[in-house]
Design a protein around this motif. Structure first.
Motif, PDB file in Angstrom:
ATOM      1  N   LEU A 137       1.124   4.152  -2.943  1.00 13.16           N
ATOM      2  CA  LEU A 137       0.734   5.536  -2.698  1.00 13.16           C
ATOM      3  C   LEU A 137       1.905   6.512  -2.713  1.00 13.16           C
ATOM      4  O   LEU A 137       1.799   7.603  -3.257  1.00 13.16           O
ATOM      5  N   PHE A 138       3.010   6.139  -2.071  1.00 15.77           N
ATOM      6  CA  PHE A 138       4.090   7.091  -1.836  1.00 15.77           C
ATOM      7  C   PHE A 138       5.403   6.747  -2.540  1.00 15.77           C
ATOM      8  O   PHE A 138       6.411   7.408  -2.325  1.00 15.77           O
ATOM      9  N   GLY A 139       5.414   5.690  -3.340  1.00 20.30           N
ATOM     10  CA  GLY A 139       6.589   5.367  -4.127  1.00 20.30           C
ATOM     11  C   GLY A 139       7.677   4.624  -3.386  1.00 20.30           C
ATOM     12  O   GLY A 139       8.722   4.327  -3.951  1.00 20.30           O
ATOM     13  N   LYS A 140       7.470   4.311  -2.110  1.00 19.31           N
ATOM     14  CA  LYS A 140       8.444   3.540  -1.336  1.00 19.31           C
ATOM     15  C   LYS A 140       7.723   2.866  -0.179  1.00 19.31           C
ATOM     16  O   LYS A 140       6.623   3.255   0.198  1.00 19.31           O
ATOM     17  N   GLU A 141       8.365   1.844   0.353  1.00 16.52           N
ATOM     18  CA  GLU A 141       7.791   1.166   1.509  1.00 16.52           C
ATOM     19  C   GLU A 141       7.931   2.044   2.738  1.00 16.52           C
ATOM     20  O   GLU A 141       8.820   2.896   2.805  1.00 16.52           O
ATOM     21  N   ALA A 142       7.063   1.822   3.725  1.00 17.44           N
ATOM     22  CA  ALA A 142       7.210   2.516   5.006  1.00 17.44           C
ATOM     23  C   ALA A 142       8.506   2.042   5.642  1.00 17.44           C
ATOM     24  O   ALA A 142       8.987   0.938   5.372  1.00 17.44           O
ATOM     25  N   ASP A 143       9.099   2.873   6.496  1.00 23.72           N
ATOM     26  CA  ASP A 143      10.424   2.569   7.033  1.00 23.72           C
ATOM     27  C   ASP A 143      10.453   1.376   7.974  1.00 23.72           C
ATOM     28  O   ASP A 143      11.357   0.555   7.895  1.00 23.72           O
ATOM     29  N   SER A 144       9.493   1.262   8.879  1.00 23.03           N
ATOM     30  CA  SER A 144       9.505   0.104   9.769  1.00 23.03           C
ATOM     31  C   SER A 144       8.137  -0.139  10.371  1.00 23.03           C
ATOM     32  O   SER A 144       7.284   0.748  10.434  1.00 23.03           O
ATOM     33  N   LEU A 145       7.951  -1.369  10.825  1.00 25.43           N
ATOM     34  CA  LEU A 145       6.743  -1.800  11.511  1.00 25.43           C
ATOM     35  C   LEU A 145       7.190  -2.492  12.781  1.00 25.43           C
ATOM     36  O   LEU A 145       8.030  -3.393  12.734  1.00 25.43           O
ATOM     37  N   GLU A 146       6.650  -2.057  13.915  1.00 30.11           N
ATOM     38  CA  GLU A 146       7.053  -2.635  15.195  1.00 30.11           C
ATOM     39  C   GLU A 146       5.819  -2.919  16.036  1.00 30.11           C
ATOM     40  O   GLU A 146       4.839  -2.183  15.983  1.00 30.11           O
ATOM     41  N   GLN A 147       5.919  -3.976  16.837  1.00 33.54           N
ATOM     42  CA  GLN A 147       4.849  -4.308  17.767  1.00 33.54           C
ATOM     43  C   GLN A 147       5.179  -3.701  19.118  1.00 33.54           C
ATOM     44  O   GLN A 147       6.319  -3.763  19.580  1.00 33.54           O
ATOM     45  N   ALA A 148       4.174  -3.108  19.769  1.00 31.60           N
ATOM     46  CA  ALA A 148       4.382  -2.546  21.099  1.00 31.60           C
ATOM     47  C   ALA A 148       4.547  -3.686  22.097  1.00 31.60           C
ATOM     48  O   ALA A 148       3.865  -4.711  22.005  1.00 31.60           O
ATOM     49  N   THR A 149       5.449  -3.513  23.035  1.00 35.89           N
ATOM     50  CA  THR A 149       5.686  -4.559  24.026  1.00 35.89           C
ATOM     51  C   THR A 149       4.802  -4.399  25.253  1.00 35.89           C
ATOM     52  O   THR A 149       4.568  -5.365  25.970  1.00 35.89           O
ATOM     53  N   VAL A 202       0.838  -1.199   0.000  1.00 33.17           N
ATOM     54  CA  VAL A 202       0.000   0.000   0.000  1.00 33.17           C
ATOM     55  C   VAL A 202       0.873   1.249   0.000  1.00 33.17           C
ATOM     56  O   VAL A 202       0.660   2.175  -0.781  1.00 33.17           O
ATOM     57  N   TRP A 203       1.870   1.265   0.887  1.00 36.08           N
ATOM     58  CA  TRP A 203       2.740   2.449   0.988  1.00 36.08           C
ATOM     59  C   TRP A 203       3.485   2.684  -0.314  1.00 36.08           C
ATOM     60  O   TRP A 203       3.627   3.816  -0.766  1.00 36.08           O
ATOM     61  N   LYS A 204       3.966   1.610  -0.926  1.00 35.51           N
ATOM     62  CA  LYS A 204       4.720   1.761  -2.179  1.00 35.51           C
ATOM     63  C   LYS A 204       3.811   2.260  -3.304  1.00 35.51           C
ATOM     64  O   LYS A 204       4.218   3.095  -4.116  1.00 35.51           O
TER      65      LYS A 204
END
Length: 191
Positions: free
Chosen positions: A97-109, A93-95
């Motif tokens: 819409l915005f031409g690149k992947e989002a920088d990171s995805l993290e789960q909250a601990t 989706v990010w690529k």
């Protein structure tokens, strides 16, 4: 030739994957988005109201992205797992819409069912100049709206918030808090 047998193929019938390069010119996007921000800025009294409006506009795009990326081409299978859906948003989706992947995805601990999508320098903030009284404005709320609508339309309802992350206002965090029904479904799938 019998025309009754030939099917008229329109642009709506063609696959998006087979088309050529389908990028929007960056300066065109920047101009249109800045006009959108300016238009909405004149109709609100505070930063939270403007960010809420941008998120609502992003939701319209998010719903349409489901049609384009998931249902229209059917090239990808429908994701049924929470993490896979988040990775699909981060990458595809990010690529798109915005031409690149989002920088990171993290789960909250500390909070179950909470994830963060990080973007170092969101494209939507790049070409926006804001007055001093709106210096805390984060136009990436638009992306948060896209994420919320995309998740909702794919049966992963969540509350999404967008905010600055870090000391300098260049890194954005999109906080995704899934509803309990989604977490319960994930636990059932693990069994």
């Amino acid at each position: 030739m019998d025309r009754s047998r030939t099917k008229n193929v329109t642009v709506f019938d063609k696959s998006l994957a087979t088309r050529g390069k389908s990028e929007v010119n960056l300066s065109t996007f920047a101009f249109l988005f800045s006009e959108l921000v300016q238009y909405n800025h004149q109709r609100v009294a505070s930063i939270p109201q403007l960010q809420e409006r941008l998120a609502e506009l992003g939701q319209h795009i998010g719903h349409r992205m489901v049609d384009v990326l998931c249902w229209r081409d059917r090239a990808t299978k429908r994701e049924t797992r929470l993490v896979n859906m988040l990775l699909f948003i981060k990458n595809n989706v990010w690529k798109t819409l915005f031409g690149k992947e989002a920088d990171s995805l993290e789960q909250a601990t500390d909070v179950p069912g909470t994830y963060y999508l990080f973007e170092e320098e969101p494209l939507v903030n790049t070409f926006i100049s804001v007055p001093n009284d709106f210096s805390g404005l984060n136009c990436a709320a638009f992306g948060g709206g896209v994420v919320e609508a995309f998740l909702s339309a794919t049966q992963f309802p969540a509350k999404v918030q967008t905010f600055w992350h870090g000391k300098q206002q260049n890194k954005t965090a999109i906080r995704i808090q899934f509803e309990d029904s989604v977490l319960l479904r994930e636990k059932m799938m693990e069994k």
